[in-house]
Design a protein around this motif. Structure first.
Motif, PDB file in Angstrom:
ATOM      1  N   UNK A  29      -4.241  -5.123   2.247  1.00  0.00           N
ATOM      2  CA  UNK A  29      -4.610  -4.510   3.263  1.00  0.00           C
ATOM      3  C   UNK A  29      -3.552  -3.889   4.105  1.00  0.00           C
ATOM      4  N   UNK A  30      -2.036  -4.152   3.755  1.00  0.00           N
ATOM      5  CA  UNK A  30      -1.085  -3.510   4.244  1.00  0.00           C
ATOM      6  C   UNK A  30      -0.556  -2.042   3.778  1.00  0.00           C
ATOM      7  N   UNK A  31       0.104  -1.302   4.579  1.00  0.00           N
ATOM      8  CA  UNK A  31       0.899  -0.336   4.070  1.00  0.00           C
ATOM      9  C   UNK A  31       2.209  -0.200   4.978  1.00  0.00           C
ATOM     10  N   UNK A  32       3.093   0.474   4.255  1.00  0.00           N
ATOM     11  CA  UNK A  32       4.351   0.950   4.828  1.00  0.00           C
ATOM     12  C   UNK A  32       4.541   2.317   5.653  1.00  0.00           C
ATOM     13  N   UNK A  33       4.958   2.234   6.810  1.00  0.00           N
ATOM     14  CA  UNK A  33       4.971   3.678   7.659  1.00  0.00           C
ATOM     15  C   UNK A  33       6.312   3.596   8.137  1.00  0.00           C
ATOM     16  N   UNK A  79      -2.344   0.238  11.887  1.00  0.00           N
ATOM     17  CA  UNK A  79      -2.274   1.477  11.993  1.00  0.00           C
ATOM     18  C   UNK A  79      -3.352   2.297  11.470  1.00  0.00           C
ATOM     19  N   UNK A  80      -3.918   3.183  12.288  1.00  0.00           N
ATOM     20  CA  UNK A  80      -5.200   3.777  12.109  1.00  0.00           C
ATOM     21  C   UNK A  80      -4.925   5.165  11.952  1.00  0.00           C
ATOM     22  N   UNK A  81      -5.543   5.857  10.979  1.00  0.00           N
ATOM     23  CA  UNK A  81      -5.481   7.348  10.727  1.00  0.00           C
ATOM     24  C   UNK A  81      -6.255   7.842  11.762  1.00  0.00           C
ATOM     25  N   UNK A  82      -5.807   8.926  12.578  1.00  0.00           N
ATOM     26  CA  UNK A  82      -6.376   9.545  13.437  1.00  0.00           C
ATOM     27  C   UNK A  82      -6.220  11.325  13.081  1.00  0.00           C
ATOM     28  N   UNK A  92      -1.170  -3.135   9.091  1.00  0.00           N
ATOM     29  CA  UNK A  92      -2.792  -3.557   8.410  1.00  0.00           C
ATOM     30  C   UNK A  92      -3.125  -2.113   8.716  1.00  0.00           C
ATOM     31  N   UNK A  93      -3.524  -1.404   7.313  1.00  0.00           N
ATOM     32  CA  UNK A  93      -4.308  -0.290   7.555  1.00  0.00           C
ATOM     33  C   UNK A  93      -5.671  -0.426   6.772  1.00  0.00           C
ATOM     34  N   UNK A  94      -5.871  -1.227   6.061  1.00  0.00           N
ATOM     35  CA  UNK A  94      -7.140  -1.409   5.496  1.00  0.00           C
ATOM     36  C   UNK A  94      -7.861  -2.786   5.768  1.00  0.00           C
ATOM     37  N   UNK A  95      -8.422  -2.743   6.981  1.00  0.00           N
ATOM     38  CA  UNK A  95      -8.916  -3.900   7.528  1.00  0.00           C
ATOM     39  C   UNK A  95     -10.149  -4.683   6.531  1.00  0.00           C
ATOM     40  N   UNK A  96     -10.835  -3.939   5.776  1.00  0.00           N
ATOM     41  CA  UNK A  96     -11.948  -4.529   5.078  1.00  0.00           C
ATOM     42  C   UNK A  96     -11.284  -4.834   3.540  1.00  0.00           C
ATOM     43  N   UNK A  97     -10.108  -4.538   3.312  1.00  0.00           N
ATOM     44  CA  UNK A  97      -9.612  -4.920   1.927  1.00  0.00           C
ATOM     45  C   UNK A  97      -9.163  -6.389   1.598  1.00  0.00           C
ATOM     46  N   UNK A  98      -9.019  -6.934   0.679  1.00  0.00           N
ATOM     47  CA  UNK A  98      -8.407  -8.246   0.329  1.00  0.00           C
ATOM     48  C   UNK A  98      -7.168  -8.319   1.080  1.00  0.00           C
TER      49      UNK A  98
END
Length: 396
Positions: A185-189, A145-148, A175-181
């Motif tokens: 790296x993941x969020x719920x939507x 998921x990418x924030x646009x 996966x919303x935080x590709x550079x995080x550990x």
């Protein structure tokens, strides 16, 4: 601690037990057939449960539920679990998702999703598993998921999203935080199922059962930024808070399924004769009773022990992992013995055992395969010894 149902819970448990045996189980043939007749039958059962004060007993009172303490709910859930339709008819099928939203949802999300969920006006679904990766290592999940601007754009492929074909929304692990550990790296939507780009590919048959376990494609699915559930990067935390209690809910219901199979087996042993004597007189048949008794009692005590730990506010990861494995094995074994006692009849739809058996086999895989729980429990216990402690059962 005792196996016996406390006096304070007994009247409610007895009422649920009677409701399941006298009304839900006789309706199972209609409910299995599906269609308009099944929907009408389920709605009528739900109305009766609400009228009789048996609705959503495990949900918090402030949400319109019965507010039963976790440990008390074990005693009710084990009789509700006799039928696969018990939680649907009694309004507890939304409990995992309701508790998750109750803890993490914002005001708008609560009004749109949570309150109608508890009233069974809408159905939930939850998407974590993906066909291309091993779900025993969820850090491999690929759905992104990418924030646009003020929208999340979701792309990915999920399956075993149970109930998506009738759900109003799906809680999607992305996966919303590709550079995080990996664990951050993941969020719920929250994704309404009528959103463009949300496509149900199929209702995946499971061991010959069509159970609403859907395969879903997410192709440039756009939802408001406000549909994020909880903080960014906390997908694993939220998933664990949902799946932990969910695993023990399964174990509670499995006790009811095992009790039903045990009842069927013991009655068959008295009703059926071979070589001039009832099957109940045969030593090998009595072995089935003995083995089933010990496994059911063991799993029941493990379940109550885990529930008591959760009731105290503990994470109880060892206890939940152990009972998830032991409970699934127990259920499979007890139903298998009941089928053996019934012989050819046990392989047919003339008894509920054939469906129960197929559902039981799936229990060793969903919400984490046995191997993962076994490894985790072993690692945690050994970690106590590595740190200079021990695992004193009498104090745990």
């Amino acid at each position: 601690m005792t196996f016996a149902v406390p006096d304070s819970v007994r009247p409610l448990r007895d009422a649920v037990h009677a409701f399941v045996i006298e009304r839900i189980e006789p309706a199972e043939d209609v409910l299995h057939r599906g269609g308009a007749e099944a929907q009408a039958a389920l709605r009528e059962l739900q109305k009766e449960a609400k009228r009789e004060g048996l609705w959503a007993l495990g949900h918090p009172e402030e949400l319109g539920g019965g507010g039963l303490p976790f440990l008390d709910y074990v005693y009710v859930n084990e009789v509700q679990g006799r039928s696969e339709f018990g939680q649907l008819a009694l309004g507890t099928f939304t409990l995992q998702d309701s508790l998750m939203l109750h803890e993490f949802a914002g005001p708008e999300q609560r009004e749109r999703f949570l309150r109608p969920l508890v009233r069974a006006e809408i159905w939930p679904s939850f998407a974590m598993t993906e066909p291309q990766v091993s779900s025993s290592d969820p850090t491999q999940l690929r759905t992104s998921a990418v924030l646009d601007g003020d929208e999340w754009v979701i792309n990915g492929h999920k399956w075993f999203t149970t109930g998506a074909n009738r759900a109003a929304y799906t809680t999607v692990m992305c996966r919303t935080e590709p550079d995080a550990p990996p664990r951050l790296a993941f969020s719920m939507i929250l994704v309404p199922t009528d959103t463009p780009g949300y496509t149900i590919v199929r209702d995946t048959p499971v061991l010959g059962l069509d159970g609403g376990h859907c395969e879903v494609l997410y192709q440039d699915v756009r939802v408001p930024a406000g549909n994020l559930l909880g903080p960014r990067g906390q997908g694993f935390v939220i998933a664990q808070r949902r799946l932990g209690p969910g695993r023990i809910f399964h174990c509670m219901r499995w006790l009811g399924q095992a009790q039903r199979a045990f009842d069927l087996m013991c009655r068959r042993l008295h009703d059926r004769s071979a070589f001039g004597r009832p099957l109940a007189d045969k030593q090998l048949m009595r072995r089935h009773v003995f083995d089933s008794y010990t496994e059911i009692q063991s799993a029941r005590l493990l379940t109550l022990h885990a529930a008591r730990a959760i009731d105290r506010g503990e994470q109880a990861r060892v206890e939940i992992g152990a009972v998830k494995v032991a409970g699934a094995r127990m259920l499979h074994n007890v139903i298998d013995r009941a089928i053996q006692v019934y012989g050819a009849a046990g392989l047919t739809p003339d008894t509920p055992l054939d469906r129960m058996y197929r559902h039981a086999r799936a229990g060793r895989i969903y919400d984490g395969p046995d191997e993962v729980h076994i490894d985790t429990v072993g690692r945690r216990i050994l970690g106590e010894y590595a740190a200079g402690g021990n695992w004193e059962f009498g104090l745990r």
